[in-house]
Scaffold this motif. Sequence first.
Motif, PDB file in Angstrom:
ATOM      1  N   ASP A 300       0.737  -1.333  -0.073  1.00  0.00           N
ATOM      2  CA  ASP A 300       0.141  -0.041  -0.128  1.00  0.00           C
ATOM      3  C   ASP A 300       0.908   1.433  -0.006  1.00  0.00           C
ATOM      4  OD1 ASP A 300       1.106  -0.058   2.571  1.00  0.00           O
ATOM      5  OD2 ASP A 300      -0.849  -0.389   3.548  1.00  0.00           O
ATOM      6  N   GLY A 301       2.130   1.122   0.161  1.00  0.00           N
ATOM      7  CA  GLY A 301       3.059   2.403   0.194  1.00  0.00           C
ATOM      8  C   GLY A 301       3.114   2.959   1.361  1.00  0.00           C
ATOM      9  N   ASN A 302       2.449   2.565   2.500  1.00  0.00           N
ATOM     10  CA  ASN A 302       2.354   3.199   3.944  1.00  0.00           C
ATOM     11  C   ASN A 302       3.234   2.237   4.817  1.00  0.00           C
ATOM     12  OD1 ASN A 302       0.759   5.441   3.643  1.00  0.00           O
ATOM     13  ND2 ASN A 302      -0.954   4.049   3.196  1.00  0.00           N
ATOM     14  N   SER A 303       3.002   0.867   4.671  1.00  0.00           N
ATOM     15  CA  SER A 303       3.627  -0.122   5.460  1.00  0.00           C
ATOM     16  C   SER A 303       4.705  -0.867   4.680  1.00  0.00           C
ATOM     17  CB  SER A 303       2.593  -0.994   6.376  1.00  0.00           C
ATOM     18  OG  SER A 303       3.497  -2.161   6.928  1.00  0.00           O
ATOM     19  N   TRP A 304       6.084  -0.668   5.114  1.00  0.00           N
ATOM     20  CA  TRP A 304       7.108  -1.387   4.333  1.00  0.00           C
ATOM     21  C   TRP A 304       7.838  -2.447   5.277  1.00  0.00           C
ATOM     22  CZ3 TRP A 304       8.320  -0.196  -0.504  1.00  0.00           C
ATOM     23  CH2 TRP A 304       7.762   1.008  -1.070  1.00  0.00           C
ATOM     24  N   GLN A 305       8.297  -3.549   4.543  1.00  0.00           N
ATOM     25  CA  GLN A 305       8.985  -4.373   4.935  1.00  0.00           C
ATOM     26  C   GLN A 305      10.162  -4.788   4.246  1.00  0.00           C
ATOM     27  OE1 GLN A 305       6.914  -8.264   4.825  1.00  0.00           O
ATOM     28  NE2 GLN A 305       8.216  -9.525   6.195  1.00  0.00           N
ATOM     29  N   ASN A 306      11.382  -4.737   5.232  1.00  0.00           N
ATOM     30  CA  ASN A 306      12.824  -5.061   4.810  1.00  0.00           C
ATOM     31  C   ASN A 306      12.558  -6.723   4.457  1.00  0.00           C
ATOM     32  OD1 ASN A 306      15.390  -5.222   4.295  1.00  0.00           O
ATOM     33  ND2 ASN A 306      15.725  -4.812   6.449  1.00  0.00           N
ATOM     34  N   VAL A 307      12.874  -7.041   3.274  1.00  0.00           N
ATOM     35  CA  VAL A 307      12.980  -8.430   2.846  1.00  0.00           C
ATOM     36  C   VAL A 307      14.352  -9.070   2.292  1.00  0.00           C
ATOM     37  CG1 VAL A 307      10.605  -8.430   2.295  1.00  0.00           C
ATOM     38  CG2 VAL A 307      11.897  -7.892   0.460  1.00  0.00           C
ATOM     39  N   LEU A 308      15.052  -7.997   2.067  1.00  0.00           N
ATOM     40  CA  LEU A 308      16.517  -8.473   1.308  1.00  0.00           C
ATOM     41  C   LEU A 308      17.676  -7.625   1.678  1.00  0.00           C
ATOM     42  CD1 LEU A 308      17.853 -10.627  -0.688  1.00  0.00           C
ATOM     43  CD2 LEU A 308      16.964  -9.120  -2.594  1.00  0.00           C
ATOM     44  N   THR A 309      18.532  -8.355   2.201  1.00  0.00           N
ATOM     45  CA  THR A 309      19.915  -7.507   2.118  1.00  0.00           C
ATOM     46  C   THR A 309      20.829  -7.494   1.199  1.00  0.00           C
ATOM     47  OG1 THR A 309      19.715  -7.669   4.663  1.00  0.00           O
ATOM     48  CG2 THR A 309      21.958  -7.229   3.845  1.00  0.00           C
ATOM     49  N   LEU A 310      21.089  -6.753   0.459  1.00  0.00           N
ATOM     50  CA  LEU A 310      22.006  -6.763  -0.794  1.00  0.00           C
ATOM     51  C   LEU A 310      23.709  -6.645  -0.489  1.00  0.00           C
ATOM     52  CD1 LEU A 310      20.161  -4.510  -3.341  1.00  0.00           C
ATOM     53  CD2 LEU A 310      20.083  -6.900  -3.105  1.00  0.00           C
ATOM     54  N   GLU A 311      23.605  -5.708   0.630  1.00  0.00           N
ATOM     55  CA  GLU A 311      25.453  -5.677   0.987  1.00  0.00           C
ATOM     56  C   GLU A 311      25.122  -5.410   2.571  1.00  0.00           C
ATOM     57  OE1 GLU A 311      28.039  -5.901  -0.654  1.00  0.00           O
ATOM     58  OE2 GLU A 311      27.424  -5.486  -2.690  1.00  0.00           O
ATOM     59  N   ASN A 312      25.964  -5.998   3.298  1.00  0.00           N
ATOM     60  CA  ASN A 312      26.141  -5.519   4.835  1.00  0.00           C
ATOM     61  C   ASN A 312      27.500  -5.356   5.574  1.00  0.00           C
ATOM     62  OD1 ASN A 312      26.989  -8.053   4.957  1.00  0.00           O
ATOM     63  ND2 ASN A 312      24.912  -9.094   5.787  1.00  0.00           N
ATOM     64  N   GLU A 313      28.442  -5.402   4.489  1.00  0.00           N
ATOM     65  CA  GLU A 313      29.963  -5.326   5.013  1.00  0.00           C
ATOM     66  C   GLU A 313      30.060  -3.846   5.205  1.00  0.00           C
ATOM     67  OE1 GLU A 313      31.790  -7.697   5.821  1.00  0.00           O
ATOM     68  OE2 GLU A 313      30.237  -9.128   5.575  1.00  0.00           O
ATOM     69  N   PRO A 314      31.292  -3.544   5.888  1.00  0.00           N
ATOM     70  CA  PRO A 314      31.675  -2.186   5.993  1.00  0.00           C
ATOM     71  C   PRO A 314      31.993  -1.540   4.657  1.00  0.00           C
ATOM     72  CG  PRO A 314      32.751  -3.342   7.746  1.00  0.00           C
ATOM     73  CD  PRO A 314      32.211  -4.319   6.859  1.00  0.00           C
ATOM     74  N   GLY A 315      31.512  -0.144   4.356  1.00  0.00           N
ATOM     75  CA  GLY A 315      31.818   0.565   2.986  1.00  0.00           C
ATOM     76  C   GLY A 315      30.750   1.129   2.625  1.00  0.00           C
ATOM     77  N   GLU A 316      30.925   1.779   1.334  1.00  0.00           N
ATOM     78  CA  GLU A 316      29.643   2.427   0.969  1.00  0.00           C
ATOM     79  C   GLU A 316      29.025   1.809  -0.139  1.00  0.00           C
ATOM     80  OE1 GLU A 316      28.307   6.706  -1.453  1.00  0.00           O
ATOM     81  OE2 GLU A 316      30.232   6.538  -0.278  1.00  0.00           O
ATOM     82  N   TYR A 317      27.711   1.435  -0.011  1.00  0.00           N
ATOM     83  CA  TYR A 317      26.905   0.835  -1.096  1.00  0.00           C
ATOM     84  C   TYR A 317      25.743   1.545  -1.208  1.00  0.00           C
ATOM     85  CZ  TYR A 317      30.202  -2.705   0.800  1.00  0.00           C
ATOM     86  OH  TYR A 317      31.339  -3.198   1.224  1.00  0.00           O
ATOM     87  N   SER A 318      25.568   2.422  -2.168  1.00  0.00           N
ATOM     88  CA  SER A 318      24.593   3.509  -2.320  1.00  0.00           C
ATOM     89  C   SER A 318      24.089   4.071  -3.669  1.00  0.00           C
ATOM     90  CB  SER A 318      25.420   4.806  -1.743  1.00  0.00           C
ATOM     91  OG  SER A 318      26.312   5.220  -2.620  1.00  0.00           O
ATOM     92  N   TYR A 319      23.068   4.806  -3.667  1.00  0.00           N
ATOM     93  CA  TYR A 319      22.621   5.403  -4.805  1.00  0.00           C
ATOM     94  C   TYR A 319      22.043   4.302  -5.701  1.00  0.00           C
ATOM     95  CZ  TYR A 319      23.385  10.601  -4.253  1.00  0.00           C
ATOM     96  OH  TYR A 319      23.376  11.796  -4.112  1.00  0.00           O
ATOM     97  N   PRO A 320      21.219   3.564  -5.454  1.00  0.00           N
ATOM     98  CA  PRO A 320      20.633   2.694  -6.165  1.00  0.00           C
ATOM     99  C   PRO A 320      19.641   3.148  -7.228  1.00  0.00           C
ATOM    100  CG  PRO A 320      19.183   2.582  -4.183  1.00  0.00           C
ATOM    101  CD  PRO A 320      20.531   3.636  -4.052  1.00  0.00           C
ATOM    102  N   ALA A 321      19.612   2.348  -8.264  1.00  0.00           N
ATOM    103  CA  ALA A 321      18.688   2.593  -9.325  1.00  0.00           C
ATOM    104  C   ALA A 321      17.794   1.392  -9.659  1.00  0.00           C
ATOM    105  CB  ALA A 321      19.094   2.936 -10.673  1.00  0.00           C
ATOM    106  N   VAL A 322      16.666   1.211  -9.843  1.00  0.00           N
ATOM    107  CA  VAL A 322      15.973  -0.058 -10.062  1.00  0.00           C
ATOM    108  C   VAL A 322      14.845  -0.151 -11.034  1.00  0.00           C
ATOM    109  CG1 VAL A 322      14.211   0.662  -8.017  1.00  0.00           C
ATOM    110  CG2 VAL A 322      14.355  -1.716  -8.469  1.00  0.00           C
ATOM    111  N   ILE A 323      14.770  -1.063 -11.935  1.00  0.00           N
ATOM    112  CA  ILE A 323      13.776  -1.039 -12.884  1.00  0.00           C
ATOM    113  C   ILE A 323      13.137  -2.466 -12.799  1.00  0.00           C
ATOM    114  CG2 ILE A 323      14.593   0.848 -14.329  1.00  0.00           C
ATOM    115  CD1 ILE A 323      15.862  -1.730 -16.037  1.00  0.00           C
TER     116      ILE A 323
END
Length: 351
Positions: A300-323
């Motif tokens: 519904d765009g209101n309640s969000w669930q975190n379902v997948l971790t792509l990266e979790n090590e120290p460092g910068e993993y940022s600025y995603p794009a998705v299609i």
Amino acid sequence: MLRIKFLEISILILSIILTCSFFTKTHAQNSAIKTNEFIFKDVPFKACHASTIESTNEGLVASWFGGTKEGNEDVRIWVSRKINGEWTDPESVANGIQHQDKRYPTWNPVLFQYPNGPLMLFYKVGPHPSKWWGMLKTSNDAGKTWSTGYRLPEDILGPIKNKPILTQEGRLISPSSTENDGWRVHFEMTSNHGKSWELIGPINDASQYNVIQPSILKHGGDTLQILARSKENYVISSWSYDSGYNWTELKPTNLPNPNSGTDAVTLENGTHLLVYNHSKGEEGKWGGPRTPLNVAVSKDGNSWQNVLTLENEPGEYSYPAVIQSEDGLVHITYTWKRERIKHIVIDPSKL
């Protein structure tokens, strides 16, 4: 003695349950990821950032900016295409050269494929985000060759980080923002492939929430939603019920944001998917670590669930794009330690 034995057995059972739950969740996450790869390895730049990805009738196209360091004059726009399962060597397609004695850095490319039309490459040129201007190139052969870049009209920046959306009426809505008078969100609309533009907003005055880099979700009919980066430690949302002309008051979602870019997409089945950093700064401070990098979903765009971790090590993993491509798979690109651009393919049915 019996009580001690019972306690030991109970602890053992709980440990087994938690272990099984962990491995079940990990296996489910791993099975959703179909591809995990770098777009390039050896390239003629030291740093890169702000990728974008699009699907064309000839395959995937990705772009990003790269140079010695973000904001340096030698930073250019690069493009790579995925042909027969392999990414082509990065090719520089745009720079900020004004004349032989003046050059500016380039910033934040955004790709958009018009149905039965050109592939558009929006990007920014200028000394700083508060003083940059919008540029546009087009390609009629899925990114092989590009037109000469031209400057967009005054005050039109193009989509600032995330892709535009196309309405059923053929109106392209670009989510945009400015950083010169607080962080404020606005929208730019065109119905003729960018020949003329209509400016909507800004929709906030930055007095309560400082937000930039929105992405647009579709909720059916005239209902749209944005999710945006903020200085206030949360992903911020707003809604429109008239196809983007008027927007509700900004409000935080239940997801954290460490002052880092996000991107979102509405999938074919109506599920909304967000890629973001699930972290935030200390209380009273904005900005935190750009790790981990996560995927969240919502009905519904209101309640969000975190379902997948792509990266979790120290460092910068940022600025995603998705299609989401025509085969139903979800494609994500993002900055990997400012050194490379990573491409991940997800089967959303397994999230």
